[in-house]
Design a protein around this motif. Structure first.
Motif, PDB file in Angstrom:
ATOM      1  N   GLY A   1      -3.568 -10.238   3.496  1.00  0.00           N
ATOM      2  CA  GLY A   1      -2.891  -9.209   4.279  1.00  0.00           C
ATOM      3  C   GLY A   1      -3.321  -7.791   3.983  1.00  0.00           C
ATOM      4  N   ASN A   2      -4.539  -7.606   3.443  1.00  0.00           N
ATOM      5  CA  ASN A   2      -5.024  -6.256   3.168  1.00  0.00           C
ATOM      6  C   ASN A   2      -6.461  -6.117   3.664  1.00  0.00           C
ATOM      7  OD1 ASN A   2      -6.995  -6.871   0.821  1.00  0.00           O
ATOM      8  ND2 ASN A   2      -5.108  -7.881   0.191  1.00  0.00           N
ATOM      9  N   LYS A   3      -7.007  -4.910   3.580  1.00  0.00           N
ATOM     10  CA  LYS A   3      -8.348  -4.643   4.101  1.00  0.00           C
ATOM     11  C   LYS A   3      -9.397  -4.485   2.994  1.00  0.00           C
ATOM     12  CE  LYS A   3      -6.582  -2.476   8.294  1.00  0.00           C
ATOM     13  NZ  LYS A   3      -6.573  -1.267   9.168  1.00  0.00           N
TER      14      LYS A   3
ATOM     15  N   SER B   1      -0.149  -2.884   1.035  1.00  0.00           N
ATOM     16  CA  SER B   1      -0.674  -4.233   1.266  1.00  0.00           C
ATOM     17  C   SER B   1      -1.499  -4.726   0.086  1.00  0.00           C
ATOM     18  CB  SER B   1      -1.509  -4.271   2.560  1.00  0.00           C
ATOM     19  OG  SER B   1      -2.583  -3.365   2.497  1.00  0.00           O
ATOM     20  N   VAL B   2      -2.285  -3.842  -0.537  1.00  0.00           N
ATOM     21  CA  VAL B   2      -3.025  -4.212  -1.753  1.00  0.00           C
ATOM     22  C   VAL B   2      -2.033  -4.450  -2.892  1.00  0.00           C
ATOM     23  CG1 VAL B   2      -4.651  -3.412  -3.512  1.00  0.00           C
ATOM     24  CG2 VAL B   2      -5.156  -3.047  -1.088  1.00  0.00           C
ATOM     25  N   ALA B   3      -1.009  -3.590  -2.992  1.00  0.00           N
ATOM     26  CA  ALA B   3       0.023  -3.763  -4.020  1.00  0.00           C
ATOM     27  C   ALA B   3       0.740  -5.099  -3.848  1.00  0.00           C
ATOM     28  CB  ALA B   3       1.020  -2.609  -3.958  1.00  0.00           C
ATOM     29  N   ASP B   4       1.090  -5.437  -2.613  1.00  0.00           N
ATOM     30  CA  ASP B   4       1.770  -6.711  -2.342  1.00  0.00           C
ATOM     31  C   ASP B   4       0.897  -7.902  -2.739  1.00  0.00           C
ATOM     32  OD1 ASP B   4       3.901  -5.298  -1.323  1.00  0.00           O
ATOM     33  OD2 ASP B   4       3.363  -5.626   0.782  1.00  0.00           O
ATOM     34  N   ALA B   5      -0.402  -7.811  -2.460  1.00  0.00           N
ATOM     35  CA  ALA B   5      -1.318  -8.897  -2.796  1.00  0.00           C
ATOM     36  C   ALA B   5      -1.418  -9.083  -4.311  1.00  0.00           C
ATOM     37  CB  ALA B   5      -2.702  -8.632  -2.198  1.00  0.00           C
ATOM     38  N   LEU B   6      -1.513  -7.980  -5.046  1.00  0.00           N
ATOM     39  CA  LEU B   6      -1.565  -8.070  -6.505  1.00  0.00           C
ATOM     40  C   LEU B   6      -0.282  -8.701  -7.054  1.00  0.00           C
ATOM     41  CD1 LEU B   6      -3.076  -4.590  -7.495  1.00  0.00           C
ATOM     42  CD2 LEU B   6      -4.239  -6.797  -7.495  1.00  0.00           C
ATOM     43  N   GLU B   7       0.847  -8.255  -6.538  1.00  0.00           N
ATOM     44  CA  GLU B   7       2.132  -8.772  -6.984  1.00  0.00           C
ATOM     45  C   GLU B   7       2.260 -10.265  -6.685  1.00  0.00           C
ATOM     46  OE1 GLU B   7       6.288  -6.565  -6.996  1.00  0.00           O
ATOM     47  OE2 GLU B   7       5.846  -7.372  -5.000  1.00  0.00           O
TER      48      GLU B   7
ATOM     49  N   PHE C   1      -5.296   2.570  -1.779  1.00  0.00           N
ATOM     50  CA  PHE C   1      -3.951   2.938  -2.216  1.00  0.00           C
ATOM     51  C   PHE C   1      -2.945   2.542  -1.135  1.00  0.00           C
ATOM     52  CE2 PHE C   1      -6.498   6.163  -4.565  1.00  0.00           C
ATOM     53  CZ  PHE C   1      -6.105   5.826  -5.847  1.00  0.00           C
ATOM     54  N   SER C   2      -2.744   1.266  -0.968  1.00  0.00           N
ATOM     55  CA  SER C   2      -1.881   0.784   0.119  1.00  0.00           C
ATOM     56  C   SER C   2      -0.857  -0.209  -0.409  1.00  0.00           C
ATOM     57  CB  SER C   2      -2.720   0.122   1.213  1.00  0.00           C
ATOM     58  OG  SER C   2      -3.330  -1.065   0.737  1.00  0.00           O
TER      59      SER C   2
ATOM     60  N   LYS D   1     -15.510   8.827   3.065  1.00  0.00           N
ATOM     61  CA  LYS D   1     -14.641   8.141   4.031  1.00  0.00           C
ATOM     62  C   LYS D   1     -13.211   8.056   3.491  1.00  0.00           C
ATOM     63  CE  LYS D   1     -17.921   5.453   6.725  1.00  0.00           C
ATOM     64  NZ  LYS D   1     -18.242   4.111   7.282  1.00  0.00           N
ATOM     65  N   VAL D   2     -12.303   8.756   4.159  1.00  0.00           N
ATOM     66  CA  VAL D   2     -10.909   8.789   3.717  1.00  0.00           C
ATOM     67  C   VAL D   2     -10.258   7.416   3.852  1.00  0.00           C
ATOM     68  CG1 VAL D   2      -8.654   9.850   4.089  1.00  0.00           C
ATOM     69  CG2 VAL D   2     -10.725  11.196   4.408  1.00  0.00           C
ATOM     70  N   ASN D   3     -10.622   6.677   4.905  1.00  0.00           N
ATOM     71  CA  ASN D   3      -9.951   5.399   5.139  1.00  0.00           C
ATOM     72  C   ASN D   3     -10.172   4.414   4.000  1.00  0.00           C
ATOM     73  OD1 ASN D   3     -12.708   5.164   6.050  1.00  0.00           O
ATOM     74  ND2 ASN D   3     -12.163   3.219   7.009  1.00  0.00           N
ATOM     75  N   LEU D   4     -11.310   4.508   3.302  1.00  0.00           N
ATOM     76  CA  LEU D   4     -11.558   3.599   2.181  1.00  0.00           C
ATOM     77  C   LEU D   4     -10.583   3.882   1.039  1.00  0.00           C
ATOM     78  CD1 LEU D   4     -15.471   3.398   2.003  1.00  0.00           C
ATOM     79  CD2 LEU D   4     -13.853   1.754   2.994  1.00  0.00           C
TER      80      LEU D   4
END
Length: 211
Positions: free
Chosen positions: A79-81, A106-112, A103-104, A95-98
């Motif tokens: 669920g992340n990019k 979705s990345v935090a949720d995946a780690l958790e 820092f999203s 590139k700001v989007n990277l």
């Protein structure tokens, strides 16, 4: 330039405004570009690899790399990019989007999820990193709102959202002010000499040089 105009962005004595030279009842506020600051924070995080919170808990870049490796191995994303471009950001550092996708929440949720549900050992102890990502994500949304009808953290700051936005920014300020960098040499020493089943009995720092 900011100092010459009368403002001060020193963290210990911050005064992020100066008085208008023609009307001292008016303040001219100074604001660093949030997009550029987000990229700089990503650069520091990736380069030093370990940030230490005021309470001693560690925020580790290694968890980001482990998540990327896991997702590449499984052939799907939780669920992340996150992809190689986020890890090797120096090739596209402007590139700001990277930085924003890193820092999203979705990345935090995946780690958790990897730590708490899947019980993967490489994600053990990632709670501080998860909180760090979520805090920065929320602050960036507050500092980057663009739609007057935006919801949640992306809502414009107005009387009904003021207290929530202020709370997010104060929490972020407290977190960032308390961060310290873990010294690279001592970090290597702790990993190679002091950890259980450490491979070395001592560290010779000459071995770290290119000589």
């Amino acid at each position: 330039m900011i100092r010459e105009l009368g403002a001060n962005l020193c963290i210990m004595d911050m005064r992020p405004y100066f008085l208008h030279p023609e009307d001292h009842t008016q303040k001219v506020h100074v604001l660093l570009d949030p997009c550029h600051m987000l990229k700089l924070l990503r650069n520091v995080f990736s380069t030093v690899e370990v940030l230490v919170r005021e309470d001693g808990q560690q925020i580790r870049w290694r968890y980001i790399e482990e998540l990327h490796k896991l997702q590449e191995k499984e052939g799907l994303r939780l669920g992340n990019k996150l992809k190689m471009a986020h890890i090797q950001w120096r090739n596209q550092k402007m590139k700001v989007n990277l930085a924003a996708q890193l820092f999203s929440s979705s990345v935090a949720d995946a780690l958790e999820y990897c730590e708490q549900e899947l019980k993967y050992p490489q994600f053990s102890g990632c709670a501080a990193t998860v909180q760090f990502l979520r805090t920065i994500d929320a602050a960036f949304d507050v500092l980057n709102s663009r739609n007057p009808l935006g919801k949640g953290h992306k809502a414009p700051i107005k009387p009904t959202t003021k207290h929530r936005a202020k709370g997010i920014l104060e929490e972020t300020e407290s977190l960032l002010r308390g961060l310290k960098m873990k010294g690279s040499v001592m970090g290597i020493y702790e990993d190679l000499v002091e950890q259980p089943a450490a491979p070395c009995r001592y560290l010779l720092t000459y071995k770290l040089s290119q000589d």
